[in-house]
Write a protein that holds these residues in place. Structure first.
Motif, mmCIF file in Angstrom:
data_model
loop_
_atom_site.group_PDB
_atom_site.id
_atom_site.type_symbol
_atom_site.label_atom_id
_atom_site.label_comp_id
_atom_site.label_asym_id
_atom_site.label_seq_id
_atom_site.Cartn_x
_atom_site.Cartn_y
_atom_site.Cartn_z
ATOM 1 N N GLY A 179 0.802 -1.217 0.000
ATOM 2 C CA GLY A 179 0.000 0.000 0.000
ATOM 3 C C GLY A 179 0.832 1.263 0.000
ATOM 4 O O GLY A 179 0.342 2.338 0.330
ATOM 5 N N ARG A 180 2.113 1.137 -0.360
ATOM 6 C CA ARG A 180 2.953 2.335 -0.396
ATOM 7 C C ARG A 180 2.669 3.121 -1.670
ATOM 8 O O ARG A 180 2.325 2.533 -2.709
ATOM 9 N N ASN A 181 2.834 4.426 -1.561
ATOM 10 C CA ASN A 181 2.493 5.315 -2.661
ATOM 11 C C ASN A 181 3.539 5.213 -3.782
ATOM 12 O O ASN A 181 4.686 5.605 -3.611
ATOM 13 N N MET A 182 3.141 4.695 -4.939
ATOM 14 C CA MET A 182 4.085 4.499 -6.033
ATOM 15 C C MET A 182 4.608 5.812 -6.585
ATOM 16 O O MET A 182 5.728 5.901 -7.064
ATOM 17 N N PHE A 183 3.770 6.858 -6.541
ATOM 18 C CA PHE A 183 4.178 8.166 -7.031
ATOM 19 C C PHE A 183 5.437 8.630 -6.292
ATOM 20 O O PHE A 183 6.433 9.018 -6.903
ATOM 21 N N ALA A 184 5.379 8.515 -4.976
ATOM 22 C CA ALA A 184 6.517 8.941 -4.164
ATOM 23 C C ALA A 184 7.707 8.000 -4.355
ATOM 24 O O ALA A 184 8.857 8.439 -4.416
ATOM 25 N N ARG A 185 7.418 6.706 -4.443
ATOM 26 C CA ARG A 185 8.523 5.741 -4.554
ATOM 27 C C ARG A 185 9.254 5.882 -5.884
ATOM 28 O O ARG A 185 10.483 5.800 -5.936
ATOM 29 N N LEU A 186 8.496 6.081 -6.955
ATOM 30 C CA LEU A 186 9.149 6.214 -8.254
ATOM 31 C C LEU A 186 9.998 7.484 -8.311
ATOM 32 O O LEU A 186 11.121 7.467 -8.831
ATOM 33 N N ALA A 187 9.455 8.575 -7.743
ATOM 34 C CA ALA A 187 10.244 9.807 -7.721
ATOM 35 C C ALA A 187 11.521 9.586 -6.902
ATOM 36 O O ALA A 187 12.602 10.041 -7.283
ATOM 37 N N GLY A 188 11.391 8.869 -5.796
ATOM 38 C CA GLY A 188 12.569 8.557 -4.984
ATOM 39 C C GLY A 188 13.578 7.727 -5.762
ATOM 40 O O GLY A 188 14.777 7.983 -5.704
ATOM 41 N N GLY A 189 13.068 6.743 -6.509
ATOM 42 C CA GLY A 189 13.947 5.904 -7.320
ATOM 43 C C GLY A 189 14.691 6.730 -8.355
ATOM 44 O O GLY A 189 15.890 6.549 -8.580
ATOM 45 N N LEU A 190 13.969 7.672 -8.969
ATOM 46 C CA LEU A 190 14.608 8.550 -9.954
ATOM 47 C C LEU A 190 15.704 9.379 -9.312
ATOM 48 O O LEU A 190 16.788 9.549 -9.880
ATOM 49 N N ARG A 191 15.424 9.901 -8.108
ATOM 50 C CA ARG A 191 16.437 10.726 -7.437
ATOM 51 C C ARG A 191 17.694 9.917 -7.172
ATOM 52 O O ARG A 191 18.810 10.385 -7.392
ATOM 53 N N ILE A 192 17.515 8.670 -6.720
ATOM 54 C CA ILE A 192 18.688 7.832 -6.458
ATOM 55 C C ILE A 192 19.463 7.591 -7.744
ATOM 56 O O ILE A 192 20.689 7.738 -7.792
ATOM 57 N N SER A 193 18.737 7.241 -8.832
ATOM 58 C CA SER A 193 19.418 6.946 -10.091
ATOM 59 C C SER A 193 20.158 8.164 -10.625
ATOM 60 O O SER A 193 21.296 8.066 -11.066
ATOM 61 N N PHE A 194 19.492 9.326 -10.572
ATOM 62 C CA PHE A 194 20.145 10.539 -11.097
ATOM 63 C C PHE A 194 21.357 10.914 -10.252
ATOM 64 O O PHE A 194 22.404 11.282 -10.781
#
Lengths: 264, 313
Positions: free
Chosen positions: A60-75
């Motif tokens: 039930g975690r918010n994918m919007f926030a998780r994907l943005a977080g993933g992008l920040r890590i990758s960048f």
């Protein structure tokens, strides 16, 4: 803005894709205050709504926030890897071409040692030293990437160092830094830029690959490769969830490849 | 010829040394006392005692100074004594032999299938450069190249294993299990090499010497086979050498994804379980495979290109 003017249509497309992704990653951090790690078990696999525009995952975690977080890590990773390996590689390449002799030999030996092993093997071995460490993955990827700059820069710089133009500047007594900026760097610029863009793509792929085989960053970090392997078992319940990190990864790599311009 | 092989031998030695040194440093960096951990691995977590740890330490020479241990480590490596797995306890060599056959099947089939896709497709697009077909192939190739190879594998799994139910998802149990891993690896290799073939075909077909061979009366088929083909093969082959890193990395990722019991799968599991001897063994085999295929590419390049032989003899 002469720099943008020089880019081809293809490179601009890449820049636009990356710009949109970066905007998403940064805007999410400042405009919304959603915790990507907070679980709402009752809402697992919830379809997209206004609260969570990209749906919710198995906890039930918010994918919007998780994907943005993933992008920040990758960048972040691609940025630090590219800067480190480019600076090291260019410096080492120019120094090896200029100094020559034993200095050149030692650096070449070092580069060949790294090239003797496929990059991903080296990165995996490093990942084994300190599991789940961002720094270790960063070090390993930079160690693999700098060799490409070194070899390319050394080859080009060898020609430049022997060129009459540089020789005459040297005779006129200009300093080393001036010689580098005036004679060597212009010949390197384009290739180093294109290597940097490819290197950024390589580092993003490498981190997600390490995450995918479960030896990279540890849950609950929203790393893209890790997210893919975590969501894989739920393909039948919610295929869109799995497609989100996959398409983001695809867009990042595509963006960097387009930005690099010339085919490798 | 001799020089090529000598260079590759040097690379192999360098590779062995660096893998050996890296894993040695790794072992020493692992948190916790080495002897206790090995004892725990051997006798189970409950049976670890100081006596057991001391016995292990004496047996493996862990009480000696680091430099001596390092030399000992390298000597074991040179005599191909890779030790036992910390997880299963089986000798590494036996496990590696087992895994290697799987990896060779996967890599070999993938190279063949990739060549079967890349050469016809690349030549066709090169002859019909800038046509609709060519553009479509460029788009496909960009699409495949823009994703990590495991994403490509996942897409194929969704399509062929989960939606269409044609092939099994993962594991190993006969030919149907091999199709998806081989196909994934082959497509990812062909995506790049088909473009290389296309470019060299285009250069060859538009060249003055090719036009001349047509003017002097050769049929288009004969002109293509006699004059264009060798000039297409050489750049493509040279490029294969560069692409090998992609092959090896692809093998690691795809074996992990499809649970294919090869070296790459062993490697990622060894990292996960921090099974250092196994890690060393699998990394070594990956390295040797890399050097070996590199040498094969060098040699075939040398045999195919008469100019190389003239220069050297």
């Amino acid at each position: 803005m002469t720099f943008i003017g020089k880019l081809s249509t293809q490179q601009r497309t890449g820049a636009v894709i990356l710009g949109c992704l970066a905007l998403f990653a940064v805007a999410e951090m400042f405009l919304f205050s959603i915790d990507g790690n907070q679980q709402f078990l009752a809402q697992a696999f919830a379809s997209p709504d206004w609260q969570a525009p990209l749906g919710r995952d198995q906890f039930g975690r918010n994918m919007f926030a998780r994907l943005a977080g993933g992008l920040r890590i990758s960048f972040t990773l691609s940025l630090v890897c590219v800067v480190t390996s480019a600076v090291l590689g260019v410096l080492a390449g120019v120094a090896a071409a200029w100094r020559g002799g034993w200095f050149d030999n030692v650096l070449n030996f070092f580069a060949n040692t790294i090239l003797a092993l496929p990059g991903l093997v080296l990165i995996l071995v490093f990942a084994a030293v300190v599991p789940g460490s961002f720094v270790m993955i960063y070090l390993a990827i930079s160690l693999v990437l700098w060799v490409e700059y070194f070899r390319l820069v050394r080859a080009i710089a060898l020609n430049q160092v022997a060129s009459p133009a540089l020789q005459s500047s040297m005779l006129m007594g200009f300093g080393k830094f001036y010689l580098f900026r005036r004679h060597i760097w212009p010949a390197l610029k384009a290739d180093v830029f294109s290597l940097a863009a490819f290197g950024a793509a390589t580092s993003v792929v490498a981190m997600s690959s390490v995450g995918f085989v479960y030896v990279g960053l540890k849950p609950p970090t929203p790393e893209l490769g890790l997210m893919i392997v975590e969501l894989f078992p739920y393909y039948h319940e919610a295929p869109w969830l799995l497609l989100e990190p996959i398409s983001l990864l695809f867009l990042i790599v595509l963006g960097f490849h387009l930005l690099a311009g010339k085919a490798r | 010829m001799k020089r090529i092989l000598l260079n590759r031998l040097l690379q192999a030695i360098l590779m062995m040394w660096s893998v050996g040194t890296l894993t040695f440093i790794l072992v020493r960096l692992l948190p916790g006392d080495m002897a206790y951990k090995i004892a725990a691995g051997r006798y189970g977590d409950d049976a670890v005692s100081t006596a057991a740890a001391n016995a292990v330490s004496a047996e493996l020479g862990l009480d000696k100074p680091a430099f001596q241990q390092y030399l000992h480590w390298l000597w074991d490596l040179l005599s191909l004594d890779l030790g036992n797995s910390l997880v299963s306890g089986a000798p590494i060599i036996v496990e590696l032999q087992n895994q290697l056959s799987f990896t060779l099947v996967l890599a070999g089939c993938a190279i063949v299938v990739a060549a079967l896709i890349a050469f016809p497709l690349g030549m066709f697009c090169g002859v019909k450069a800038d046509s609709g077909w060519d553009r479509a192939s460029l788009t496909m190739s960009t699409f495949v190249r823009s994703q990590p190879v495991f994403c490509l594998g996942l897409l194929l799994i969704f399509l062929f294993a989960m939606e269409l139910n044609w092939f099994p998802v993962a594991g190993y149990g006969g030919a149907p299990y091999a199709i998806l891993p081989v196909l994934t690896l082959a497509i990812s290799l062909a995506a790049v090499s088909s473009r290389v073939v296309r470019n060299s075909t285009r250069t060859a077909v538009n060249s003055a010497w090719f036009e001349f061979s047509r003017i002097k009366g050769l049929s288009s088929r004969r002109a293509f086979v006699r004059h264009a083909l060798p000039n297409i093969l050489l750049p493509a082959l040279a490029f294969m050498g560069i692409q090998l890193i992609g092959l090896i990395e692809g093998v690691i990722m795809i074996e992990s994804l499809f649970a294919w019991p090869g070296i790459g799968h062993g490697l990622s599991h060894a990292v996960f379980a921090r099974d250092i001897p196994m890690l060393q063994g699998t990394a070594l085999v990956m390295g040797f495979l890399f050097v070996l295929i590199n040498a094969l590419v060098d040699v075939s390049y040398y045999l195919l290109d008469p100019r190389q032989q003239e220069v050297q003899s």
